[in-house]
Design an enzyme around this catalytic site. Structure first.
Site, mmCIF file in Angstrom:
data_model
loop_
_atom_site.group_PDB
_atom_site.id
_atom_site.type_symbol
_atom_site.label_atom_id
_atom_site.label_comp_id
_atom_site.label_asym_id
_atom_site.label_seq_id
_atom_site.Cartn_x
_atom_site.Cartn_y
_atom_site.Cartn_z
ATOM 1 N N SER A 26 0.815 -1.221 0.000
ATOM 2 C CA SER A 26 0.000 0.000 0.000
ATOM 3 C C SER A 26 0.846 1.267 0.000
ATOM 4 O O SER A 26 0.414 2.306 -0.514
ATOM 5 C CB SER A 26 -0.933 0.015 1.213
ATOM 6 O OG SER A 26 -0.200 -0.042 2.419
ATOM 7 N N ASP A 198 -0.453 7.573 10.048
ATOM 8 C CA ASP A 198 -1.267 6.810 10.982
ATOM 9 C C ASP A 198 -0.437 5.835 11.815
ATOM 10 O O ASP A 198 -0.970 4.945 12.464
ATOM 11 C CB ASP A 198 -2.349 6.027 10.222
ATOM 12 C CG ASP A 198 -1.759 5.103 9.149
ATOM 13 O OD1 ASP A 198 -0.514 4.981 9.073
ATOM 14 O OD2 ASP A 198 -2.542 4.508 8.381
ATOM 15 N N HIS A 201 1.592 4.156 7.575
ATOM 16 C CA HIS A 201 1.714 4.708 6.226
ATOM 17 C C HIS A 201 2.354 6.103 6.270
ATOM 18 O O HIS A 201 2.398 6.736 7.322
ATOM 19 C CB HIS A 201 0.337 4.777 5.563
ATOM 20 C CG HIS A 201 -0.324 3.442 5.441
ATOM 21 N ND1 HIS A 201 -1.232 2.966 6.376
ATOM 22 C CD2 HIS A 201 -0.190 2.464 4.511
ATOM 23 C CE1 HIS A 201 -1.632 1.758 6.022
ATOM 24 N NE2 HIS A 201 -1.012 1.429 4.892
#
Length: 248
Positions: A26, A198, A201
């Site tokens: 991601s 967070d 990320h």
């Protein structure tokens, strides 16, 4: 009369753009968002190279080695300038908390070496590969994220560090460069939480950090790439086809 520049398409030599392939989870998938590190690298290489995002949110190195041979870009080796391999943030998830994503440390190391081998077998030499370690994990911030979704903290920074070190070692064994984010972001005891949105990320500052340090490794691999097609001011306005249909 048909204008002389309306050639049959098959007669024209296709322009082949070199490519930089970003392969990861991601953190790579999100890198094309506004101010993302992938977008910034693409901007640096505009008109010289295509930057291709092959990021897969939630994926680990076990799944990555399975899908890699299916990526068409990897099979078109003649125009690949570089490949980044950026896995580990999901592999390092705690087995008892997130078994679907967790990959044992030794297997993770072997998977990275297998990915390097798959690239090599496709003709992408190790000097065109850059491994990237997972960034450090800010546990308190990530725990809040986990709690908001109804599950307990499923990663520890110390464990992520073990996977980062394994990535560094695997890169060395493969003869590839490595960007050790886990170490660099914590260097000299700095507050690495500013690099994370967070706890896991990247924040905007984290994306800037990756852009800066990745470009230091990437620039030498793309420095010789030419500007594709003439600058507009260099196009012969009276005979544009003489400028625009010439061999690159």
């Amino acid at each position: 009369m048909v204008p002389p520049y309306r050639f049959i398409m098959s007669e024209l030599k296709t322009i082949v753009w070199p490519q930089v392939i970003l392969f990861g989870d991601s953190i790579t998938q999100n890198s094309f968002q506004a101010n993302g590190w992938g977008a910034e690298i693409a901007n640096k290489l505009v008109r010289k190279c295509d930057v291709v995002n092959r990021g897969f949110s939630g994926y680990n190195s076990r799944w990555a080695k399975i899908i890699l041979p299916r990526l068409n870009n990897i099979n078109n080796i003649n125009n690949i300038a570089a490949v980044t391999v950026f896995f580990g943030a999901n592999d390092s998830a705690l087995e008892d908390k997130t078994p679907q994503q967790h990959v044992p440390l030794q297997e993770y190391s072997e998977n990275l070496k297998e990915i390097s081998g798959l690239l090599a077998s496709a003709g992408v030499s190790a000097d065109r590969v850059i491994f990237i370690t997972p960034p450090p994990l800010h546990e308190s911030a990530w725990e809040k994220e986990c709690t908001s979704k109804g599950y307990p903290l499923n990663r520890h920074n110390s464990v992520t560090g073990q996977y980062a070190q394994a990535c560094v070692q695997a890169a060395g064994q493969c003869g590839a460069d490595v960007l050790d984010l886990w170490t660099l972001m914590q260097k000299d005891g700095q507050d690495y939480s500013v690099y994370l949105s967070d706890g896991l990320h990247l924040s905007e500052k984290g994306n800037q950090f990756v852009t800066q340090h990745l470009w230091e490794l990437l620039e030498s691999r793309v420095s010789d790439l030419p500007f594709i097609l003439p600058y507009w001011g260099d196009v012969d306005a009276k005979s544009p086809e003489s400028s625009l249909l010439c061999d690159l």
